[in-house]
Write a protein that holds these residues in place. Structure first.
Motif, mmCIF file in Angstrom:
data_model
loop_
_atom_site.group_PDB
_atom_site.id
_atom_site.type_symbol
_atom_site.label_atom_id
_atom_site.label_comp_id
_atom_site.label_asym_id
_atom_site.label_seq_id
_atom_site.Cartn_x
_atom_site.Cartn_y
_atom_site.Cartn_z
ATOM 1 N N ASP A 100 0.825 -1.213 0.000
ATOM 2 C CA ASP A 100 0.000 0.000 0.000
ATOM 3 C C ASP A 100 0.856 1.258 0.000
ATOM 4 O O ASP A 100 0.463 2.286 -0.568
ATOM 5 N N ASP A 101 2.028 1.198 0.627
ATOM 6 C CA ASP A 101 2.913 2.366 0.659
ATOM 7 C C ASP A 101 3.567 2.596 -0.696
ATOM 8 O O ASP A 101 3.822 3.740 -1.088
ATOM 9 N N ILE A 102 3.835 1.521 -1.432
ATOM 10 C CA ILE A 102 4.371 1.656 -2.791
ATOM 11 C C ILE A 102 3.308 2.275 -3.693
ATOM 12 O O ILE A 102 3.594 3.162 -4.506
ATOM 13 N N LYS A 103 2.069 1.817 -3.542
ATOM 14 C CA LYS A 103 0.955 2.372 -4.330
ATOM 15 C C LYS A 103 0.754 3.851 -4.019
ATOM 16 O O LYS A 103 0.516 4.664 -4.931
ATOM 17 N N ALA A 104 0.850 4.197 -2.733
ATOM 18 C CA ALA A 104 0.668 5.597 -2.335
ATOM 19 C C ALA A 104 1.738 6.488 -2.956
ATOM 20 O O ALA A 104 1.457 7.600 -3.426
ATOM 21 N N TRP A 105 2.980 5.996 -2.984
ATOM 22 C CA TRP A 105 4.085 6.746 -3.598
ATOM 23 C C TRP A 105 3.827 6.943 -5.097
ATOM 24 O O TRP A 105 4.026 8.051 -5.636
ATOM 25 N N ALA A 106 3.363 5.903 -5.766
ATOM 26 C CA ALA A 106 3.084 5.995 -7.200
ATOM 27 C C ALA A 106 1.957 6.992 -7.473
ATOM 28 O O ALA A 106 2.058 7.823 -8.393
ATOM 29 N N ARG A 107 0.895 6.938 -6.666
ATOM 30 C CA ARG A 107 -0.233 7.875 -6.844
ATOM 31 C C ARG A 107 0.208 9.309 -6.593
ATOM 32 O O ARG A 107 -0.174 10.230 -7.327
ATOM 33 N N TYR A 108 0.985 9.518 -5.557
ATOM 34 C CA TYR A 108 1.444 10.862 -5.191
ATOM 35 C C TYR A 108 2.211 11.504 -6.338
ATOM 36 O O TYR A 108 2.095 12.715 -6.583
ATOM 37 N N ASN A 109 2.973 10.703 -7.063
ATOM 38 C CA ASN A 109 3.778 11.220 -8.157
ATOM 39 C C ASN A 109 3.096 11.102 -9.520
ATOM 40 O O ASN A 109 3.698 11.436 -10.547
ATOM 41 N N GLY A 110 1.843 10.610 -9.525
ATOM 42 C CA GLY A 110 1.110 10.487 -10.777
ATOM 43 C C GLY A 110 1.715 9.478 -11.727
ATOM 44 O O GLY A 110 1.638 9.633 -12.950
ATOM 45 N N LEU A 111 2.303 8.420 -11.164
ATOM 46 C CA LEU A 111 2.982 7.416 -11.983
ATOM 47 C C LEU A 111 2.047 6.264 -12.337
ATOM 48 O O LEU A 111 1.221 5.853 -11.525
ATOM 49 N N GLN A 112 2.176 5.750 -13.538
ATOM 50 C CA GLN A 112 1.419 4.582 -13.972
ATOM 51 C C GLN A 112 2.398 3.526 -14.466
ATOM 52 O O GLN A 112 3.257 3.803 -15.306
ATOM 53 N N PHE A 113 2.259 2.320 -13.911
ATOM 54 C CA PHE A 113 3.135 1.230 -14.280
ATOM 55 C C PHE A 113 2.298 0.066 -14.788
ATOM 56 O O PHE A 113 1.097 -0.011 -14.509
ATOM 57 N N ILE A 114 2.920 -0.866 -15.515
ATOM 58 C CA ILE A 114 2.182 -2.048 -15.925
ATOM 59 C C ILE A 114 1.858 -2.863 -14.681
ATOM 60 O O ILE A 114 2.646 -2.928 -13.737
#
Length: 297
Positions: A193-207
Motif C-alpha cells: 500500500d505504501d508503494i501504491k501511495a508513492w506511485a499515486r502521489y507522483n502520478g505514476l502509472q506502471f504495468i
C-alpha cells in the motif's frame, strides 16, 4: 536562488522526504538486518516494469549515491515478450525516472504459453534463469528483486492453505545453478500500500502484470483478479478491518517460529517429527522436583 528540480529528481525526493518512513527506512533496515549488500558487490537491479521494481530502482539510485558501502549497480530489464503497449510503458517510465537500464529480449512468453500444464511455473523459472545469466554476463554477483512485505505474508498463507506446508520467501538466497550468484530482496519489509501511495502521489502509472494471460488487464488496477494470490490479498484486507496490525503480526510471526511447538518440519529436504527429540526436550520430572509430591511426616 533555489535550483528547480527535474521531474525525476522530484520523484526521487518524494522517497527520501515524504515517504522516508514508509519506503526508505524499511529498505535500509532490510539491507542491514539481512546483510544484503557487502563491499564491492555488483548488483543487478531487476526491473519488470511494475510499481514494485520501479520503486526499488529509485531506492537503489539514492542508496548508490549515498552509501558508505562501496558497490556497483546495473539496472536490468528483461523483455520476455511484452506487447507494444507494455514495452512502451516501461521505456517511458525509465526515461521519466532517469534510470539508465540495460534492456535485453527473450522468448520466455512464447515458450511458456505453449506449456498447458504449468505455464506460470515455467515462465517464472525461465525469467529467473535469464536474469541470472545476463547479470553474470554483465559482471554482477547479485540480482535484486522487488518482492515486498505483502508478497512475503501472502506466499506464506498461500502455502498453508493450498500446498499443505508452511513456506515463505526469504530475504536472500544463493543460486543453485549459477555459481557465485545470489538473489536479494531489499524491499522485504515494505508494504504494498505504501508503494501504491508513492506511485499515486507522483502520478505514476506502471504495468500491473506482464503475463500474456492477463495482459488485457495490465493498465487497470490489480489485473488478473481471479488468482489465489488475489483471494489471499482479499482475505488479509478483510482481517485488517478488525485488526489493523494483521500485516505486521504475520510478518513478525515468520521471524519468530517456535519449532518446538510444531509436530513436524522439513530440513534439507528431509522430514522430521517432534518425537525425535521428545524425550530429550520433555524429561520426566524427578521426585525431588515434583510439586505434587507430599512432604514426609
Amino acid at each position: 536562488m533555489t535550483r528547480e528540480l527535474t521531474p525525476a529528481q522530484l520523484i526521487e525526493r518524494s522517497i527520501s522526504v515524504k515517504y522516508r518512513k514508509e519506503l526508505w527506512a524499511p529498505f535500509i533496515t532490510a539491507i542491514k538486518e539481512y546483510k544484503l549488500i557487502e563491499p564491492d558487490d555488483h548488483i543487478a537491479v531487476c526491473i519488470s516494469g511494475g510499481k514494485d521494481s520501479m520503486c526499488m530502482a529509485e531506492l537503489f539510485k539514492i542508496l548508490h549515491r549515498h552509501s558508505e558501502i562501496p558497490f556497483e549497480v546495473t539496472y536490468l530489464v528483461m523483455d520476455p515478450g511484452y506487447n507494444e503497449i507494455n514495452r512502451q510503458y516501461i521505456e517511458n517510465n525509465l526515461k521519466l525516472l532517469d534510470i539508465p537500464a540495460v534492456i535485453f529480449e527473450t522468448n520466455v512468453f512464447a515458450i511458456a504459453n505453449n506449456n498447458e500444464e504449468k505455464p506460470c511455473y515455467l515462465c517464472a523459472r525461465m525469467r529467473r534463469g535469464h536474469l541470472y545469466n545476463k547479470a553474470k554476463e554483465l559482471g554482477c554477483n547479485k540480482i535484486a528483486l522487488g518482492h515486498h512485505l505483502n508478497d512475503v505474508i501472502e506466499t506464506t498463507l498461500m502455502s498453508m492453505m493450498w500446498s499443505s506446508k508452511i513456506e515463505c520467501i526469504v530475504p536472500k538466497a544463493r543460486s543453485e545453478h549459477f555459481a557465485g550468484m545470489e538473489l536479494i530482496r531489499p524491499m522485504y519489509g515494505i508494504k504494498e500500500d505504501d508503494i501504491k501511495a508513492w506511485a499515486r502521489y507522483n502520478g505514476l502509472q506502471f504495468i500491473q502484470c506482464a503475463c500474456r494471460f492477463t495482459e488485457n488487464c495490465t493498465i487497470c488496477d490489480n489485473g488478473g483478479g481471479g488468482s489465489k494470490r488475489q483471494e489471499t490479498k482479499n482475505l488479509i484486507r478483510r482481517l485488517k478491518k478488525d485488526n489493523p496490525e494483521i500485516e505486521h503480526n504475520l510478518f513478525r510471526a515468520i521471524h519468530a517460529v517456535h519449532i518446538k511447538t510444531f509436530p513436524g518440519y522439513v530440513q534439507n529436504g528431509e522430514k522430521h517429527s517432534f518425537l525425535e527429540n521428545y524425550e530429550a526436550n520433555n524429561p520426566h520430572p524427578s521426585e525431588d522436583t515434583n510439586p505434587e509430591k507430599k512432604p514426609q511426616q
